[in-house]
Design an enzyme around this catalytic site. Structure first.
Site, PDB file in Angstrom:
ATOM      1  N   PRO A 186       4.420   2.505  -3.692  1.00 48.54           N
ATOM      2  CG  PRO A 186       5.440   4.471  -2.911  1.00 48.54           C
ATOM      3  CD  PRO A 186       4.098   3.887  -3.344  1.00 48.54           C
ATOM      4  CD  GLU A 187       2.715   2.080   0.178  1.00 42.50           C
ATOM      5  OE1 GLU A 187       1.886   2.906   0.566  1.00 42.50           O
ATOM      6  OE2 GLU A 187       2.721   1.641  -0.991  1.00 42.50           O
TER       7      GLU A 187
END
Length: 175
Positions: free
Chosen positions: A55-56
């Protein structure tokens, strides 16, 4: 933050060069760094209801380390799509693209990982270590890749309004 990320990257790289097989058992979520930690292992068994994601980018920054193990497992095209995607990957898709090696019923990933470990332990230890050494040398550029990724991560954390907003949510309120 930069030192912590660099130290974590160094630890993850040691898994790929450790002379004995390292097996990950994933139950629940393997997200971001947790997923990369699993990817550094030689074999990954994931419970069928596990959630895997990177999800970065959706949080506003580039992943700071470990993308060499992701790329090694699935290739650069799939790796890029996974890094861009904030949604968890379906386990069937993860198995199909090589992100995980096997699936197990919920609650049984560790037991299956133990079975694999016992099978590998029956092999000649020196030949297993030599095999790991061969493939670890194929990752010789991993340290350089992690250093480049960390620079990109720090740039995003410094310059991105989205990253700043996300990081602010994790900071402790001042007392």
């Amino acid at each position: 933050m930069e030192k912590l990320e660099a130290d974590t990257a160094a630890f993850v790289r040691t898994l790929t060069t450790f002379p004995r097989p390292v097996i990950a058992a994933v139950e629940g979520a393997a997200i971001g760094g947790g997923l990369v930690l699993a990817l550094a292992c030689d074999v990954i068994v994931a419970a069928r209801d596990s959630r895997l994601s990177m999800p970065e980018v959706a949080l506003g920054w580039f992943p700071p380390w470990g993308l060499h193990v992701l790329t090694r497992r699935v290739g650069p095209i799939v790796a890029r799509r996974l890094v861009w995607g904030a949604e968890p990957l379906e386990i069937a898709t993860a198995l199909e693209c090589g992100l995980v090696d096997e699936t197990a019923p919920s609650g049984h990933a560790l037991a299956r990982a133990g079975e694999i470990a016992r099978d590998l332990a029956r092999l000649p230890a020196d030949a297993v270590a030599t095999t790991k050494e061969f493939f670890a040398r194929a990752d010789a550029a991993a340290e350089e890749a992690d250093a480049r990724a960390l620079r990109l991560f720090m740039r995003d954390c410094t310059n991105s309004a989205e990253a700043q907003a996300t990081l602010a949510r994790f900071r402790k309120p001042k007392s």
